[in-house]
Design a protein around this motif. Structure first.
Motif, PDB file in Angstrom:
ATOM      1  N   PHE A   7     -19.578 -64.349  15.872  1.00 20.71           N
ATOM      2  CA  PHE A   7     -18.520 -63.149  15.895  1.00 20.71           C
ATOM      3  C   PHE A   7     -17.360 -63.940  16.775  1.00 20.71           C
ATOM      4  CE2 PHE A   7     -16.466 -59.673  18.473  1.00 20.71           C
ATOM      5  CZ  PHE A   7     -16.103 -59.007  17.375  1.00 20.71           C
ATOM      6  N   ASP A  10     -15.505 -66.572  14.824  1.00 17.64           N
ATOM      7  CA  ASP A  10     -14.726 -66.470  13.654  1.00 17.64           C
ATOM      8  C   ASP A  10     -13.280 -65.868  14.144  1.00 17.64           C
ATOM      9  OD1 ASP A  10     -13.808 -65.548  11.104  1.00 17.64           O
ATOM     10  OD2 ASP A  10     -14.927 -63.569  11.429  1.00 17.64           O
ATOM     11  N   GLU A  11     -12.317 -66.794  13.401  1.00 17.10           N
ATOM     12  CA  GLU A  11     -10.861 -66.509  13.890  1.00 17.10           C
ATOM     13  C   GLU A  11     -10.193 -66.003  12.549  1.00 17.10           C
ATOM     14  OE1 GLU A  11      -9.419 -70.362  15.029  1.00 17.10           O
ATOM     15  OE2 GLU A  11     -10.724 -70.548  16.730  1.00 17.10           O
ATOM     16  N   SER A  12     -10.646 -65.488  11.471  1.00 21.23           N
ATOM     17  CA  SER A  12      -9.921 -65.019  10.520  1.00 21.23           C
ATOM     18  C   SER A  12      -9.133 -63.748  10.810  1.00 21.23           C
ATOM     19  CB  SER A  12     -11.103 -64.527   9.282  1.00 21.23           C
ATOM     20  OG  SER A  12     -11.686 -63.531   9.709  1.00 21.23           O
ATOM     21  N   GLY A  13      -9.540 -62.762  11.671  1.00 22.10           N
ATOM     22  CA  GLY A  13      -8.848 -61.807  12.083  1.00 22.10           C
ATOM     23  C   GLY A  13      -7.571 -62.291  12.948  1.00 22.10           C
ATOM     24  N   ALA A  14      -7.898 -63.125  13.791  1.00 27.57           N
ATOM     25  CA  ALA A  14      -6.419 -63.754  14.483  1.00 27.57           C
ATOM     26  C   ALA A  14      -5.597 -64.136  13.497  1.00 27.57           C
ATOM     27  CB  ALA A  14      -7.037 -64.830  15.503  1.00 27.57           C
ATOM     28  N   THR A  15      -6.028 -64.894  12.450  1.00 27.63           N
ATOM     29  CA  THR A  15      -4.843 -65.353  11.340  1.00 27.63           C
ATOM     30  C   THR A  15      -4.108 -64.190  10.763  1.00 27.63           C
ATOM     31  OG1 THR A  15      -6.392 -67.348  11.068  1.00 27.63           O
ATOM     32  CG2 THR A  15      -4.835 -66.875   9.471  1.00 27.63           C
ATOM     33  N   ALA A  16      -4.764 -63.258  10.445  1.00 26.04           N
ATOM     34  CA  ALA A  16      -4.074 -62.190   9.872  1.00 26.04           C
ATOM     35  C   ALA A  16      -3.251 -61.601  10.758  1.00 26.04           C
ATOM     36  CB  ALA A  16      -5.267 -61.265   9.542  1.00 26.04           C
ATOM     37  N   ILE A  17      -3.514 -61.442  12.214  1.00 29.18           N
ATOM     38  CA  ILE A  17      -2.470 -60.864  13.190  1.00 29.18           C
ATOM     39  C   ILE A  17      -1.425 -61.848  13.282  1.00 29.18           C
ATOM     40  CG2 ILE A  17      -2.358 -60.306  15.509  1.00 29.18           C
ATOM     41  CD1 ILE A  17      -5.092 -59.554  15.446  1.00 29.18           C
ATOM     42  N   GLU A  18      -1.591 -62.941  13.094  1.00 29.48           N
ATOM     43  CA  GLU A  18      -0.574 -63.931  13.448  1.00 29.48           C
ATOM     44  C   GLU A  18       0.379 -63.792  11.977  1.00 29.48           C
ATOM     45  OE1 GLU A  18      -2.721 -67.868  13.536  1.00 29.48           O
ATOM     46  OE2 GLU A  18      -3.119 -67.518  15.638  1.00 29.48           O
TER      47      GLU A  18
END
Length: 58
Positions: A7, A10-18
């Motif tokens: 968890f 995982d950086e996929s959520g950070a990419t979406a925010i960026e």
């Protein structure tokens, strides 16, 4: 324990925010540019209107 490590790794959520922040920044720049262009065009057309009014009145 493995799920918790996965968890935090995982950086996929950070990419979406960026991408969202980048889209917002581009939108703000676009609105600012169009506002400035609109002000310049308004001044240009008001100058043309004044020139035409002076020419017609002569």
């Amino acid at each position: 324990m493995t799920n918790i490590k996965r968890f935090f790794a995982d950086e996929s959520g950070a990419t979406a925010i960026e991408y969202g922040l980048l889209a917002a920044l581009i939108s703000v720049v676009g609105v600012t540019a169009f506002t400035n262009a609109g002000s310049s065009l308004k001044a240009l057309f008001e100058g043309i209107e004044g020139d035409l009014s002076g020419a017609v009145g002569s």
